[in-house]
Design a protein around this motif. Structure first.
Motif, PDB file in Angstrom:
ATOM      1  N   ARG A 620      11.961  -6.040   0.117  1.00 56.46           N
ATOM      2  CA  ARG A 620      11.800  -5.461  -1.211  1.00 56.46           C
ATOM      3  C   ARG A 620      13.158  -5.099  -1.798  1.00 56.46           C
ATOM      4  NH1 ARG A 620       8.651   0.043  -1.773  1.00 56.46           N
ATOM      5  NH2 ARG A 620      10.610   0.889  -0.982  1.00 56.46           N
ATOM      6  N   ASP A 623      14.542   0.172  -4.726  1.00 57.65           N
ATOM      7  CA  ASP A 623      13.424   0.843  -5.372  1.00 57.65           C
ATOM      8  C   ASP A 623      13.649   2.284  -5.833  1.00 57.65           C
ATOM      9  OD1 ASP A 623      10.600   1.120  -6.130  1.00 57.65           O
ATOM     10  OD2 ASP A 623      10.356   2.254  -4.284  1.00 57.65           O
ATOM     11  N   ARG A 668      13.791   3.634 -11.766  1.00 59.68           N
ATOM     12  CA  ARG A 668      13.668   3.155 -10.386  1.00 59.68           C
ATOM     13  C   ARG A 668      12.943   1.820 -10.379  1.00 59.68           C
ATOM     14  NH1 ARG A 668       8.231   5.539  -7.653  1.00 59.68           N
ATOM     15  NH2 ARG A 668       8.855   3.989  -6.125  1.00 59.68           N
ATOM     16  N   MET A 745       5.157  -5.999  -5.726  1.00 57.42           N
ATOM     17  CA  MET A 745       4.337  -4.872  -5.321  1.00 57.42           C
ATOM     18  C   MET A 745       3.352  -4.610  -6.453  1.00 57.42           C
ATOM     19  SD  MET A 745       5.953  -3.190  -2.597  1.00 57.42           S
ATOM     20  CE  MET A 745       5.472  -1.489  -2.705  1.00 57.42           C
ATOM     21  N   GLU A 747       1.751  -1.423  -7.532  1.00 57.10           N
ATOM     22  CA  GLU A 747       1.754   0.007  -7.226  1.00 57.10           C
ATOM     23  C   GLU A 747       1.719   0.867  -8.481  1.00 57.10           C
ATOM     24  OE1 GLU A 747       5.282   0.946  -4.935  1.00 57.10           O
ATOM     25  OE2 GLU A 747       6.500  -0.486  -6.045  1.00 57.10           O
ATOM     26  N   ASP A 771       2.484   4.686  -3.944  1.00 56.67           N
ATOM     27  CA  ASP A 771       2.707   4.912  -5.371  1.00 56.67           C
ATOM     28  C   ASP A 771       1.428   4.709  -6.181  1.00 56.67           C
ATOM     29  OD1 ASP A 771       5.370   5.731  -6.100  1.00 56.67           O
ATOM     30  OD2 ASP A 771       6.063   3.878  -5.158  1.00 56.67           O
ATOM     31  N   ARG A 781       3.490  12.463  -4.887  1.00 55.94           N
ATOM     32  CA  ARG A 781       3.349  12.315  -3.439  1.00 55.94           C
ATOM     33  C   ARG A 781       4.211  13.298  -2.671  1.00 55.94           C
ATOM     34  NH1 ARG A 781       5.915   6.226  -2.948  1.00 55.94           N
ATOM     35  NH2 ARG A 781       6.346   6.760  -0.786  1.00 55.94           N
TER      36      ARG A 781
HETATM   37 MG    MG Z   1       6.299   2.387  -3.794  1.00 54.97          MG
END
Ligand code: MG
Ligand code: PEP
Length: 873
Positions: A620, A623, A668, A745, A747, A771, A781
């Motif tokens: 990935r 992020d 992000r 992703m 999310e 997420d 979270r």
């Molecule tokens: Mg995530």
């Protein structure tokens, strides 16, 4: 409507499939009766009555009373006895039993039906007046305690006083006269505490006892146990009323508990304990120290033979290891209860493999029901290094009640254990014995040590169920709650001192011993082979270091589902370059910093791809919000300014600028790669150069580049183009190319909603359910801990949605996105890489949606493999 189900005499109205209604105990009693095992007859009031009782001000539903009377009548007929009879009375036990086993949580009343008249009847029948009055005084004690809430100690004091008066030490030294006196004194205790006479009407006793069991369902300790064990959705507890049989009528009587196989290591041997001339409660309560079941062979060979035969029959019938309670009444064996036995992870795997070998169950059956995902988790538990421990360091030996090593500071009570655990301390709970009130502290502790009680004591049973290390019945030590210490005569250990326990060997060591990783045995590999033959959903791992990748591969991971590249930027040199990149004012400055990061990244990928050779690796792109990489301590900021040779003020200004109000919703994910494409370029280059490098060595590398936090297909297209552009460059430079995939992703809820559009561009989806849960619920979270606990206590949430996938909400998005995505691209590869990928119930959900794989942390890989196989069965 039917509320009362009878059993006994070779038939039953219920069966083992009716656990929800009759509870585990009631359903199994019915089943055992039907297959002709010798059980005392009785009847079960269904859990629906309990639910009604607790919801309607302690009232019973219409019709229960009449059915109860019918049940009693039928029981009287079967036994040829009468409730409360003065010649030969019917006496019963009243026990709770819910659909899920809750050791020690619920209450039991024995000898119900005794009163001033029927005690004579019992004396006549057994020709043993002493026995009858002993039963009566026990009954008053138990009824007073369990039903009326009188402290058991109050009866004990009276008993002790009488023994002192008589100058005797043991209960058994009291004669008939003294026991009659004791009955009177117990009645006085009862009257003083409750304000009522001890009830003489057996029917009234029965109603009180049944209601007490129903009431105990909503007691604090029952609720705590259910909460810790996440037992939800049950109606309540059923109540079993059963004719009494006696293990305490004389020397030809006994009572005991046994497992059909050793619950600690799985050895195929009868394993348990018994007491001659005793009642079941004596064994479970750990008051008298029970004897090893092997000795029953010599004491009562015929009964022992019968018991062995019954255990074989039960194992064959249930196709599982059984935990049995039995009583021998004047040479006649009765089975009082059977249930699937709790066992350790090692035992579970061995029993599964043995039972398949013995032809008792199929491989599929063994995978489906003999090993739980949590058992495998236990196998991964750390152990103490045997050679690291010398005999003279051992300060106590007890029973190996539950394996695994635990190291922590000594605490002597459960509240303290919870308190210290809350502060992040590792503690070992040390108790003379534990009771259901201690479950909170037991759960908080790393391990449990008791000085009294057997392998079936409360501490042992609960710890094994949780896979928590436990040494039980360690009578080498004397515990003094008053002085908050324990001693073995030579060494004294105080509260707060460190100890280490080895629950597999039953040893206690002073001090803090190092623990080491476990190794798997042959049985484990055999079993996991069956798991993998059945399973068709793949299991990958989340790993961003080569060592983790290697370990996960050993655990059976079939690739990496998520390599979080940001973790790679935290080395000493790297963080410097990273910080330089972040505070760059211009693109060229940024590029310069990125150039120095490239070799690190490339080497990381070479190592990871190498560890996962031949398996797909999803990497990935960067992020997290960038400020996470910047220092926040004044000193650190100063030294960074020096290092980067920029004025402190400028650096501080830059850091201020990077601060965000809502970083998780801020700059992000792909937003970074879009605003600073050079970051995506550097990372793609590192990935693909690493892949080419290995390919040139003849290795197979399957890179999958994943774009994080995509919410629109345009975002994805933008990043996809950057990657493809770099790939073309890299391949041209190298004169070599590799196959790679670019995916995303899912999310952000919007991405799930427009999944079809995104799938037109993306080759794979990976659900970032961390997420996705955060953004679907709108729960941060990182902050949800503040209120989730209360939400669960209040029943607003059943589970923590960050641990167990919320199927109804978040799961609907996963389902929709999968369907839409696959509609747009038939061969779309879909997986999940949020924490839920290692949770068995969430794995099942993913399987049912047709996901290609789940990805979880290395230590969860075996768990997920089993969960995936079980989901299919
Ligand atoms: Mg995530
Ligand atoms: C996720 O969001 O589920 C995920 C796997 O990514 P991260 O936890 O790194 O945000």
């Amino acid at each position: 409507k039917k509320y009362v189900y009878t059993f006994g005499g070779g038939s039953a109205e219920g069966d083992k499939s009716m656990k929800d209604l009759l509870g585990g105990k009631g359903a199994n009693l019915a089943e055992m009766s039907s297959i002709g095992l010798p059980i005392p007859p009785g009847f079960t009031l269904s859990a629906e009555v309990c639910k009604f009782y607790n919801e309607n001000d302690e009232a019973w539903p219409e019709g229960v009373e009449a059915q109860l009377q019918e049940g009693v009548a039928k029981l009287e007929k079967l036994m040829g006895l009468k409730f409360g009879d003065s010649e030969d009375p019917l006496l019963v036990s009243v026990r709770s039993g819910a659909a899920k086993s809750m050791p020690g949580m619920m209450d039991t009343v024995l000898n119900l039906g005794l009163n001033d008249r029927s005690v004579q009847g019992l004396a006549n029948k057994t020709d043993n007046t002493r026995f009858a009055f002993d039963c009566y005084r026990r009954f008053i004690d138990m009824f007073g305690n369990v039903v009326m809430g009188i402290d058991h100690e109050e009866f004990e004091e009276v008993l002790q006083k009488l023994k002192d008066e008589e100058g005797v030490e043991l209960d058994t030294e009291l004669g008939v006269k003294e026991l009659k006196e004791l009955v009177d004194r117990y009645k006085a205790v009862y009257r003083k505490s409750t304000g009522y006479m001890f009830p003489q009407d057996p029917n009234e006793q029965l109603h009180h006892a049944i209601n007490a069991v129903f009431g105990s369902w909503s007691s604090k300790r029952a609720k705590t146990y259910r909460k810790i064990n996440r037992i939800t959705g049950l109606l309540g507890t059923a109540v079993n009323v059963q004719a009494m049989v006696y293990g305490n009528m004389g020397e030809d009587c006994a009572t005991g508990v046994c497992f059909t196989r050793n619950p600690a290591d799985g050895t195929n041997e009868l394993y348990g304990e018994f007491l001659v001339n005793a009642q079941g409660e004596d064994v479970v309560a750990g008051i008298r120290t029970p004897r090893n079941i092997d000795e029953l062979k010599d004491d009562m060979p015929k009964s022992y033979e019968e018991l062995v035969e019954m255990t074989e029959k039960l194992e064959q019938h249930y196709q599982d290891m059984q935990d049995i309670e039995f009583t021998i009444q004047q040479g006649e064996l009765f089975i009082l209860q059977t249930r699937n036995g709790k066992r350790t992870g090692v035992a579970a795997v061995k029993i599964a493999v043995d039972m398949v070998d013995e032809g008792l169950i199929s491989q599929k059956g063994a995978v489906q029901k003999l090993v739980e995902p949590g058992h495998l988790d236990q196998l991964l538990h750390p152990q103490l290094n045997q050679s690291d421990i010398s005999e003279d360091e051992i300060i106590g030996k007890g029973l190996p009640a539950s394996p695994g090593a635990a190291v922590g500071k000594v605490v002597f009570n459960s509240d303290k254990a919870e308190e210290e655990h809350g502060k992040g301390e590792a503690v070992i709970l040390v108790r003379i014995e534990t009771s259901p009130e201690d479950v909170g502290g037991m759960s908080a502790a790393e391990g449990i040590l008791t000085s009294r009680g057997g392998m079936t004591s409360h501490a042992a049973v609960v710890a094994r169920g949780w896979g928590k290390p436990c040494v039980a019945g360690c009578d080498d030590i004397v515990i003094n709650y008053e002085s908050q210490s324990f001693t073995n005569g030579e060494v004294t250990v105080k509260a707060g001192d460190w100890i280490s326990i080895d629950g597999a060997r039953g040893i206690v060591i002073k001090g803090k011993k190092p623990v080491e990783e476990p190794s798997f045995g042959e049985n484990y590999h055999t079993f996991m082979n069956w798991v993998d033959e059945i399973r068709d959903m793949a299991v990958r791992t989340n790993a961003d270091a080569p060592e983790d990748a290697k370990r996960a591969r050993e655990f059976g991971a079939q690739g990496i589902g998520l390599a979080r590249t940001e973790h790679m930027f935290f080395g000493e040199e790297r963080i410097k370059a990273m910080r330089k990149m972040i505070i760059s004012e211009t693109e060229s400055e940024r590029r310069e910093a990125l150039v120095s990061l490239l070799p690190y990244q490339k080497q990381d990928f070479i190592d990871i791809f190498d560890a996962m050779e031949g398996l797909p690796v999803t990497v990935r792109l960067l992020d997290p919000p960038l400020h996470e990489f910047l220092p926040d301590e004044e000193e650190e900021i100063e030294s960074l300014a020096k290092e980067l040779k920029i004025p402190l003020r400028d650096l501080k200004r830059k850091i201020r600028l990077l601060k965000e109000f809502n970083p998780m919703l801020g700059h992000r994910g792909c937003r970074l790669g879009i605003t600073y494409p050079e970051i995506t370029e550097m990372q793609s280059r590192a990935i693909l150069e690493a892949a080419v490098h290995l390919k040139k060595q003849g290795k197979t590398v399957l890179p999958e580049i994943m774009i994080p936090l995509v919410g629109t297909s345009e975002e994805f297209i933008h990043q996809h183009e950057v990657v493809d552009h770099v790939a073309a460059e890299v391949f041209k430079e190298a004169g070599e190319s590799v196959e790679y995939k670019v995916g995303t992703m899912i999310e952000i809820p919007r991405a799930a909603i427009v999944a079809d559009k995104i799938a037109e561009e993306a080759e794979f989806f990976s659900f970032g359910t961390n997420d996705l849960t955060q953004m679907t619920y709108g729960y941060s979270r990182d902050d949800a801990g503040k209120f989730l606990e209360i939400y669960m206590q209040e029943g607003i949430l059943k589970d923590d949605p960050f641990q167990i996938l919320d199927e109804e909400g978040v799961g609907s998005l996963v389902k929709m996105a999968t369907e839409k995505g696959r509609k747009a691209r038939k061969d779309l590869k879909v997986g999940i890489c949020g924490e839920h990928g290692g949770d068995p119930s969430s794995v099942r959900f993913c399987y049912n949606l047709g996901l290609n794989y789940v990805s979880c942390s290395p230590y969860r890989v075996p768990v997920a493999r089993l969960a995936a196989a079980q989901a299919k069965l």
